[in-house]
Design an enzyme around this catalytic site. Structure first.
Site, short mmCIF file in Angstrom:
data_model
loop_
_atom_site.label_atom_id
_atom_site.label_comp_id
_atom_site.label_asym_id
_atom_site.label_seq_id
_atom_site.Cartn_x
_atom_site.Cartn_y
_atom_site.Cartn_z
N ASP A 13 -9.61 -27.06 4.34
CA ASP A 13 -9.33 -26.48 3.01
C ASP A 13 -10.01 -25.14 2.81
O ASP A 13 -10.30 -24.75 1.67
CB ASP A 13 -9.75 -27.45 1.89
N LYS A 16 -7.02 -21.38 5.43
CA LYS A 16 -6.45 -20.92 6.70
C LYS A 16 -5.02 -20.44 6.54
O LYS A 16 -4.58 -19.51 7.21
CB LYS A 16 -6.52 -22.04 7.75
N GLY A 40 -2.70 -29.59 4.85
CA GLY A 40 -1.74 -28.71 4.18
C GLY A 40 -2.18 -27.27 4.13
O GLY A 40 -3.38 -26.96 4.19
N HIS A 41 -1.22 -26.38 4.03
CA HIS A 41 -1.47 -24.96 3.86
C HIS A 41 -0.69 -24.47 2.65
O HIS A 41 0.50 -24.76 2.52
CB HIS A 41 -1.03 -24.16 5.09
N THR A 130 -5.51 -40.06 5.02
CA THR A 130 -4.37 -39.77 4.14
C THR A 130 -3.32 -40.87 4.20
O THR A 130 -2.34 -40.83 3.46
CB THR A 130 -3.71 -38.43 4.53
N GLN A 224 -7.20 -29.09 10.46
CA GLN A 224 -8.42 -29.44 9.74
C GLN A 224 -9.63 -28.62 10.22
O GLN A 224 -9.58 -27.97 11.25
CB GLN A 224 -8.74 -30.94 9.92
N GLY A 302 -3.41 -34.16 -3.00
CA GLY A 302 -3.69 -33.94 -4.42
C GLY A 302 -5.03 -34.47 -4.86
O GLY A 302 -5.37 -34.42 -6.05
#
Length: 462
Positions: A13, A16, A40-41, A130, A224, A302
């Site tokens: 996070d 990137k 996620g990005h 996740t 990650q 989220g």
């Protein structure tokens, strides 16, 4: 020819996605080399926001080639969902600019089942995954029973491998109270999805090496952060793949000596999603401020990110493990309104007491006896205080760390959108310089906002 790896130096996070998108303008090909759709990005281009969890960040640039390497575990249904989302927004994904390695393992529905069932059974001891099947898919890969993308072109191979996988997983499912896998239904679904992605499946290792011979620039994109690495992270609260720079070669088929430099993405403070140690975590008003000001929610899940001060020994260790040649510092604007800012420069473990003699020599060498005064017999042991300048690998130690802080003055001036280093407030520059000193690595990029142009480029990482 210049080939660059971009990795996260913390727990992920770090931003990137934006940096990869920015640097993609200088690359011919962007390669995702590890992880799955558990990372996620978020990309901001003008008034458009793109949230990707599997496709490489550079895929939104239509003049670039985007690649999913063999180090990734691929959920083909999630892939098709992301492709459709981009197609609907006018970004066409076609086989001449998007490639999937033919030896990339697949994530199948029962992998997700197993992931969730294990977490439910673990209760308070859960890892905090996740629940997307990443770990179980890697287990099948190293267990030599994975179904891989190239297999989808041969129905007989799919049937053979599904039979092997079913035999293994049905035993695990029975122990967790789940029903057996419906092998025939899954075969039919895989034949449908295979027809949709087969045109993307190529010998990626060969194509990438041909590009290198033609002096093309390749950007390798990690998922990650380094502290989630399965070997060097805060084990067992880690991901299931190697997240450090060395994995780029293994996860793509490009030899390590063909890669020139490593850019480490580092947030100006520290965040973490999920369980596990985080020495600088703040649960007070400052922690809440960082969370709100930085909009700290996971792109994929989220979930709220845990927030804390910048952890210099942690980043220094990541720079060493990854061979980082320069840093990209992100979200410095989140600190703009703070009167005082702290940097962790080391750790301390306060008094520990033991009633039994510990097996570990690293502990037993530090023991002081605890006596009963009445007769002088030794009734236990104590370690008065222990200090560390490096982040320890041992989870038994990292769980007990208290940070040692340096405090510096804040700058109380907005840095949002600055594009030149001489526009940066003097105290903000002092903070950046201290990060460079403590991490023993220079900062080459400073991100001052989510958009491409909100960036200070000091030196070109390529």
């Amino acid at each position: 020819m210049s080939n660059l790896i971009v990795i996260g130096t913390q727990w992920g996070d770090e931003g990137k996605g934006k940096i990869v998108d920015l640097l993609s303008s200088k690359a011919d090909t962007i390669v995702r080399f590890q992880g799955g759709h558990n990372a996620g990005h978020t990309l901001v281009v003008g008034d458009q926001v793109f949230k990707l969890s599997l496709l490489p960040s550079g895929v939104i640039r239509e003049d670039k080639i985007a690649v999913i390497g063999n180090g990734v575990v691929l959920d083909p249904w999630k892939l098709l969902e992301e492709i459709e989302q981009l197609n609907s927004r006018g970004i066409k994904i076609c086989s001449d600019r998007f490639l999937i390695s033919e030896n990339t393992p697949l994530i199948l529905p029962f992998h997700k089942d197993l992931d969730l069932l294990r977490e439910q059974k673990a209760g308070k001891e859960k890892i905090g995954t996740t629940g997307r099947g990443i770990g179980p898919a890697y287990e099948d890969k190293v267990g030599r029973r994975a179904l891989r993308t190239g297999d989808l072109k041969d129905p007989n191979q799919v049937k053979r491998k599904l039979n092997i996988i079913k035999e293994h997983h049905d035993i695990l499912r029975a122990g967790l109270g789940a029903t057996d896998i419906d092998e025939e239904q899954l075969f039919d679904e895989l034949m449908i999805v295979g027809k949709k992605i087969n045109t993307f499946i190529k010998p990626v290792w060969k194509i990438l090496n041909e590009q290198i011979k033609k002096n093309k620039n390749i950007l390798f994109e990690g998922a990650q952060g380094s502290m989630l690495d399965v070997d060097f992270g805060t084990y067992p609260f880690v991901t299931s793949s190697s997240t450090i720079a060395a994995a780029a070669a293994i996860g793509s088929g490009v030899a390590h000596n063909k890669i020139n430099s490593v850019l480490g993405i580092t947030k100006a403070y520290t965040t973490r999603v999920g369980e596990g140690p985080m020495p600088t975590e703040l649960t007070d008003s400052i922690g809440r401020y960082l969370s709100e000001e930085g909009n700290e929610k996971g792109t994929v899940t989220g979930r709220d990110r845990r927030c804390g001060w910048f952890d210099a020994p942690l980043v220094r260790r990541s720079c060493l493990l990854n061979g980082v040649t320069s840093l990209a510092l992100t979200k410095i604007d989140v600190l703009d309104k703070l009167e005082k800012i702290k940097i962790c420069v080391g750790y301390r473990i306060e008094k520990e007491e033991y009633t039994d003699f510990p097996v570990s020599t690293s502990l037993s060498n530090k023991l002081s006896p605890i006596y009963e005064e009445i007769d002088g017999w030794n009734v236990g042991y104590r370690i008065e205080k222990e200090e560390y300048t490096d982040f320890p690998v041992s989870t038994s130690l990292s769980n007990k760390l208290s940070p040692i802080y340096e405090e510096i003055d804040g700058w109380n001036t907005s840095t949002v959108g600055l594009e030149k280093i001489d526009q940066m407030p003097i105290k903000a520059r002092a903070y950046i310089q201290r990060i460079e000193e403590l991490s023993e690595t220079e900062v080459s990029i400073i991100s001052t906002g989510p958009e491409r142009n909100q960036t200070i480029l000091i030196n070109d990482p390529f």
